[in-house]
Design an enzyme around this catalytic site. Sequence first.
Site, short mmCIF file in Angstrom:
data_model
loop_
_atom_site.label_atom_id
_atom_site.label_comp_id
_atom_site.label_asym_id
_atom_site.label_seq_id
_atom_site.Cartn_x
_atom_site.Cartn_y
_atom_site.Cartn_z
N CYS A 7 4.32 10.12 11.02
CA CYS A 7 3.70 8.89 10.50
C CYS A 7 4.66 7.73 10.81
O CYS A 7 5.49 7.85 11.71
CB CYS A 7 3.38 9.01 9.01
SG CYS A 7 4.80 9.26 7.93
N ARG A 13 3.25 9.94 4.17
CA ARG A 13 2.21 10.85 4.63
C ARG A 13 2.74 12.12 5.30
O ARG A 13 2.35 13.24 4.92
CB ARG A 13 1.26 10.12 5.60
CG ARG A 13 0.46 9.03 4.94
CD ARG A 13 -0.20 8.10 5.94
NE ARG A 13 0.80 7.28 6.64
CZ ARG A 13 0.53 6.40 7.59
NH1 ARG A 13 -0.74 6.25 7.96
NH2 ARG A 13 1.49 5.69 8.15
N ASP A 123 -2.56 4.75 4.92
CA ASP A 123 -1.17 4.62 4.49
C ASP A 123 -1.13 4.21 3.01
O ASP A 123 -1.55 3.11 2.66
CB ASP A 123 -0.49 3.56 5.36
CG ASP A 123 1.02 3.58 5.20
OD1 ASP A 123 1.50 4.23 4.25
OD2 ASP A 123 1.70 2.96 6.02
P1 4NP Z 1 4.42 6.48 5.86
O1 4NP Z 1 4.31 5.14 4.98
O2 4NP Z 1 4.28 6.06 7.30
O3 4NP Z 1 3.27 7.30 5.41
O4 4NP Z 1 5.77 7.09 5.54
C1 4NP Z 1 5.13 4.03 5.22
C2 4NP Z 1 6.33 3.93 4.58
C3 4NP Z 1 7.15 2.83 4.79
C4 4NP Z 1 6.72 1.82 5.64
C5 4NP Z 1 5.51 1.92 6.29
C6 4NP Z 1 4.70 3.03 6.07
N1 4NP Z 1 7.54 0.68 5.84
O5 4NP Z 1 7.11 -0.24 6.56
O6 4NP Z 1 8.64 0.61 5.30
#
Ligand code: 4NP
Length: 144
Positions: A7, A13, A123
């Site tokens: 992800c 995720r 997300d």
């Molecule tokens: P993930 O969610 O891709 O599901 O881990 C996110 C966590 C942090 C960020 C973006 C998506 N971020 O921009 O910090």
Amino acid sequence: MKILFVCLGNICRSPIAEGVMKNICVQNNISWTIDSAGTNNYHTGEPPHKYSQIVCQHHGIDISSQRAKRFVAEDIEKYDIIYALAVDVYQEISLIAKEKMNEKKVKLFLDELYLNENKSVIDPWYGTKEGYYPVFEQIKMCCE
Ligand code: 4NP
């Protein structure tokens, strides 16, 4: 079989996907290698988001020992299947992998449930704790 879930941050995720798939493997005596990574390095070294941990705990799955790491081009060679949890993640994987990109190995995760519908796991990072429960359910259904 070696599977990598990817992800953006590797804290919301893909850690859930790693935890759910490892749990399925343990329950079914399957000795696959299951791992996860993120296309950005904003959270490298961090444990999964507390809400991802809580939702997994709720289902008897402990993901607290996972640590975020960044996806690298060499991962394409290291794993048999690389699942992008979202369409933007797929594009990022392609940009990072460059000439190592392998469209036979890199798949859109939700294609396993909804082939060619170009669907992404939403997300939950920008929302509340409640948003993590449907994400868990969707990931579980798709892993199964
Ligand atoms: P993930 O969610 O891709 O599901 O881990 C996110 C966590 C942090 C960020 C973006 C998506 N971020 O921009 O910090």
